[in-house]
Scaffold this motif. Structure first.
Motif, PDB file in Angstrom:
ATOM      1  N   PRO A 236      40.721  34.281  46.464  1.00 19.14           N
ATOM      2  CA  PRO A 236      40.747  35.255  45.384  1.00 19.14           C
ATOM      3  C   PRO A 236      42.031  35.254  44.575  1.00 19.14           C
ATOM      4  O   PRO A 236      42.007  35.321  43.355  1.00 19.14           O
ATOM      5  N   SER A 237      43.169  35.139  45.280  1.00 15.33           N
ATOM      6  CA  SER A 237      44.440  35.144  44.540  1.00 15.33           C
ATOM      7  C   SER A 237      44.566  33.917  43.664  1.00 15.33           C
ATOM      8  O   SER A 237      45.073  33.993  42.525  1.00 15.33           O
ATOM      9  N   THR A 238      44.080  32.776  44.151  1.00 21.04           N
ATOM     10  CA  THR A 238      44.138  31.545  43.348  1.00 21.04           C
ATOM     11  C   THR A 238      43.254  31.675  42.111  1.00 21.04           C
ATOM     12  O   THR A 238      43.621  31.217  41.027  1.00 21.04           O
ATOM     13  N   ARG A 239      42.068  32.258  42.295  1.00 22.06           N
ATOM     14  CA  ARG A 239      41.180  32.461  41.143  1.00 22.06           C
ATOM     15  C   ARG A 239      41.864  33.290  40.056  1.00 22.06           C
ATOM     16  O   ARG A 239      41.801  32.967  38.874  1.00 22.06           O
ATOM     17  N   ILE A 240      42.521  34.356  40.481  1.00 21.66           N
ATOM     18  CA  ILE A 240      43.162  35.229  39.505  1.00 21.66           C
ATOM     19  C   ILE A 240      44.320  34.508  38.819  1.00 21.66           C
ATOM     20  O   ILE A 240      44.492  34.585  37.587  1.00 21.66           O
ATOM     21  N   ILE A 241      45.114  33.773  39.622  1.00 24.98           N
ATOM     22  CA  ILE A 241      46.266  33.052  39.037  1.00 24.98           C
ATOM     23  C   ILE A 241      45.793  32.011  38.045  1.00 24.98           C
ATOM     24  O   ILE A 241      46.350  31.869  36.942  1.00 24.98           O
ATOM     25  N   LEU A 242      44.761  31.233  38.402  1.00 29.52           N
ATOM     26  CA  LEU A 242      44.235  30.223  37.476  1.00 29.52           C
ATOM     27  C   LEU A 242      43.695  30.865  36.204  1.00 29.52           C
ATOM     28  O   LEU A 242      43.847  30.328  35.102  1.00 29.52           O
ATOM     29  N   GLY A 243      43.050  32.009  36.356  1.00 32.08           N
ATOM     30  CA  GLY A 243      42.552  32.708  35.170  1.00 32.08           C
ATOM     31  C   GLY A 243      43.676  33.140  34.251  1.00 32.08           C
ATOM     32  O   GLY A 243      43.597  32.958  33.027  1.00 32.08           O
TER      33      GLY A 243
END
Length: 803
Positions: A154-161
């Protein structure tokens, strides 16, 4: 002195009209300026292909010119001009006319090469918008796939976004200098992604706190506002702010974060309304209005988020309502917009959506149910404060003040039935209607006069309901004092309010503010008077009926038959008395109305109504009243074993005849006003004689029944009708009225038919002799009179049959 004052008033009216036109011109100028900004940014090369012209210089010059015109339009230029200067239209040169200038502009427009092509529109304008939309959708699909398959944390998804959004934003800002329109689309898409990612991080993954989320939302909102102002592009606002409204639909999964979602919407709305007002982007304001209330409605009806949170549930619709209301007023006052019908619809929608959701939230809560009236009154108070500020500070146009004042009255009207019930609703509504009508007529405010019309109808329907509950809903042995009761008092106050409105409507000192040929005036002129007469009549009629109904209830007698079943008896003579006294009252009402019109009102239309009501009441008495009197006679001659009948059953008929005589007399007085109308006189004469003959026939049957005679319908009626035929013919000869003579002959013919086909078969020899001799002598006398006055009859036929 009065002529001078009248001239001043006319000049002031013309000046106000010019100021209104000035406001319209200002609005048009702002729209043109906005269009120029749009064309400048979307087609920067359109003005630079011929003769090596630069883009910036001519466009900037035009924009500066429009800025100067706008500033000039906002100032009252007429105040420093002489009357001659103010009335003289400016011209460009000594010989140039408006037509010349128009033709010159048209020739320049035609000589300018048209560089707008479908290919340019698609490639430079449409494709970039479609591209950014597809990009955002693609990112959403990819994110959804990665989430479902746990490809990334989840944290990676948010950072990439965030990285993608920031990269897109930076790339768009870098392209602004050369590709302003394309850059604006990229920036808009980046802002949409930032909104989505931030809300996902907070709502789905709890990666950031609520405080941080709101701080980021505020930053994004401020940045979007600044970017839209800097780019001068509505597309940024629509895609960056209005596009963010899609978030609520992605979060309707039972996460329980609806309050945070609506708080986020408050921030979005604040940014939108600030931007729409600063750049005069009305479409942005309308988009925010529609999206906000639709999303809130979806949240309320699908999620029902505030069942146990009364204060929190009311806070969000209140904030939304105030945001859009304040922005609406700002457009009208600071932007000097003219109030149109669409604006009225917008204000009504905003107000009633807020009131509707607030009402439903309060009604669903036990404590809130006690506050419904207060909530309605608070709505009225909000609009009252606005109207007071508009009036005190002299802000906006008069129509805006009238609209706010009308909203005050609307919510006061709603408060009445919400908080109160029964007679109070009727009294307050009719008082409000009378007050509005008085203000509309005396202060020349058309909107108040119009608002009074629906209130009049509401008050009347409420009175009908009060009557239904008060008089028809009485239980067994209930006691309602005659005249001295709450329902009759309500009727009296209602009549006083309606009477004041009728008097004011017919006072030439206070003419209507509406057009004289308006349908409102026609309906009001006749409708209100009819409602007033109906109310006066029925107020007393219901009291009379209620009195006799209560007497009937008290005569209830229940007898048991061998303990198997019981039988209930009533003294139904009382119902007959009720019928007769209601008829007597109706006859008296028509008679009084006729006298009042003859002596005081002297209205021709009312005179026609009185004649019609007189005829109706007379025939109603002849059919129902005389039958009821015969029922009382039968009850006296054949008394009940449980109830006593007195001789009043026999003598009441003469009281009824007195009321009938009064109506016949007042009707005759009213018909005299139509002396020139022979048909009216003829019809009423016939009605008069039919009534007399009918009553005489009833009276003959009455006393022959009392004396137990068996010949009342045979011998007695035939002789009476023959005598009355003779009287009609004699009277027709005396008054030179041919229709009376013809009526007498017709009645003779009817009497002879009755004699030969009904009477003769049941009469004894003496009776037959009396009838035949009597009718024969009458026919001989009539024939003699016709021969004696044949010259007069011939003359009458020439004069009267021509009608």
């Amino acid at each position: 002195m009065s002529d001078r004052q009248e001239l001043i008033n006319k000049l002031i009216e013309k000046l106000e009209l010019l100021f209104e036109r000035q406001a319209e011109f200002t609005s048009e100028i702002n729209n043109l300026k906005e269009e120029l900004y749009r064309l400048q940014s979307e087609f920067p090369e359109a003005n630079a292909e011929d003769d090596g012209l630069k883009v910036e210089t001519p466009v900037v010059e035009k924009v500066e010119t429009i800025e100067k015109v706008e500033i000039t339009a906002e100032e009252p230029v007429l105040q420093n001009l002489t009357p001659v200067e103010a009335s003289t239209p400016p011209v460009s040169s000594e010989h140039e006319t408006p037509q010349d200038r128009s033709e010159d502009l048209e020739s320049k427009r035609k000589s300018r090469p048209n560089k707008f092509r479908l290919e340019s529109f698609i490639g430079e304008n449409l494709l970039n918008k479609i591209g950014i939309l597809i990009t955002v959708i693609g990112v959403a699909i990819g994110a959804k796939y990665s989430i479902e398959n746990n490809l990334i944390s989840p944290s990676t998804r948010i950072i990439l976004g965030y990285l993608m959004a920031i990269g897109l934003l930076g790339f768009g800002i870098k392209l602004k200098a050369k590709f302003a329109a394309f850059s604006a689309v990229l920036v808009s898409g980046a802002m949409v992604i930032l909104y989505f990612i931030t809300f996902f991080a907070y709502s789905f993954y709890d990666l950031i706190s609520q405080g941080v989320t709101f701080a980021l939302m505020v930053i994004f909102t401020l940045f979007t506002v600044v970017a839209a102002i800097n780019y001068n592009k509505q597309i940024i606002a629509h895609l960056g702010l209005v596009g963010a409204y899609a978030v609520p639909f992605l979060l309707s999964d039972g996460s329980g974060r609806i309050s945070a979602l609506l708080s986020y919407m408050v921030i979005i709305n604040l940014g939108i309304v600030v931007l729409s007002f600063k750049k005069y982007w009305k479409s942005l304001y309308l988009s925010a209005f529609v999206c906000t209330w639709l999303i809130y409605a979806a949240c309320y009806f699908v999620e029902m988020p505030f069942e146990d949170q009364l204060l929190l549930g009311l806070s969000f619709p209140t904030i939304f309502f105030l945001i859009f209301y304040v922005t609406f007023l700002a457009f009208k006052m600071l932007k000097t917009e003219v109030l149109h019908s669409s604006d009225v619809v917008l204000l009504l929608l905003n107000s009633f959506l807020f009131y509707g959701f607030g009402y439903m939230i309060l009604e669903a809560d036990p404590v809130g149910q006690e506050l419904l009236g207060v909530f309605s009154l608070v709505n009225a108070l909000i609009h009252f404060i606005v109207s007071y500020i508009l009036f005190k500070k002299n802000l906006g146009s008069k129509n805006l003040f009238y609209l706010a004042s009308a909203m005050v009255l609307v919510f006061i009207t709603i408060t009445i039935p919400v908080q109160l019930n029964g007679n109070w609703v009727t009294l307050l509504w009719v008082t409000e209607a009378a007050l509005l009508f008085w203000l509309g007529r005396t202060k020349s405010i058309p909107v108040y006069e119009k608002l009074a019309f629906p209130l009049i109808l509401l008050a009347f329907l409420s009175l009908i309901e009060d009557w239904s509950v008060g008089y028809s809903g009485l239980g067994e042995h209930a006691v309602l004092p005659f005249i001295f009761n709450l329902y009759f008092l309500t009727s009296v106050l209602f009549i006083a309010a309606f009477g004041s409105m009728v008097w004011l409507s017919r006072n030439p000192a206070y003419p209507s503010t509406l057009k004289t040929d308006s349908i409102w005036i026609v309906v009001f002129k006749y409708g209100l008077s009819c409602l007033l007469l109906f109310t006066i009549y029925y107020a007393f009629r219901l009291e009379i009926a209620s009195y006799w109904n209560q007497l009937l209830d008290r005569t209830k007698l229940t007898l048991d038959a061998e303990n198997i079943y019981s039988t209930t008896f009533y003294n139904y003579d009382l119902m007959t008395f009720k019928t007769l006294w209601v008829l007597n009252y109706s006859l008296g009402f028509v008679a009084v109305l006729a006298l009042v019109n003859l002596k005081v009102i002297k209205n021709e239309m009312l005179q026609k109504v009185v004649i019609g009501l007189s005829v109706i009441s007379i025939f109603t008495f002849l059919t129902q009243g005389l039958y009821a009197l015969s029922e009382l006679r039968t009850s006296y001659l054949e008394p009940s074993e449980y109830f006593i009948s007195t001789t009043f059953n026999l003598w009441l008929r003469y009281i009824c005849y007195l009321f009938l005589a009064i109506v016949l007399w007042t009707g005759t007085k009213s018909v005299k006003g139509y002396r020139s109308d022979k048909i009216v006189n003829m019809i009423y004469d016939l009605v008069l004689h039919i009534a007399l003959l009918w009553c005489l026939s009833s009276e003959l049957i009455h006393w022959m029944d009392v004396m137990e005679s068996e010949q009342s319908y045979k011998l007695g009626l035939s002789i009476l009708w023959g005598l009355y035929s003779f009287v009609l013919i004699v009277f027709g000869l005396w008054k030179d009225k041919v229709y009376l003579r013809i009526g007498g002959i017709g009645l003779f013919a009817l009497t002879l038919l009755k004699l030969f086909f009904y009477d003769i078969s049941h009469l004894n020899t003496i009776s037959k002799t009396i009838v035949f001799v009597s009718l024969g002598l009458l026919l001989l006398i009539v024939s003699f009179l016709y021969n004696k006055y044949k010259s007069r009859i011939s003359h009458d036929n020439k004069d009267q049959l021509s009608i």
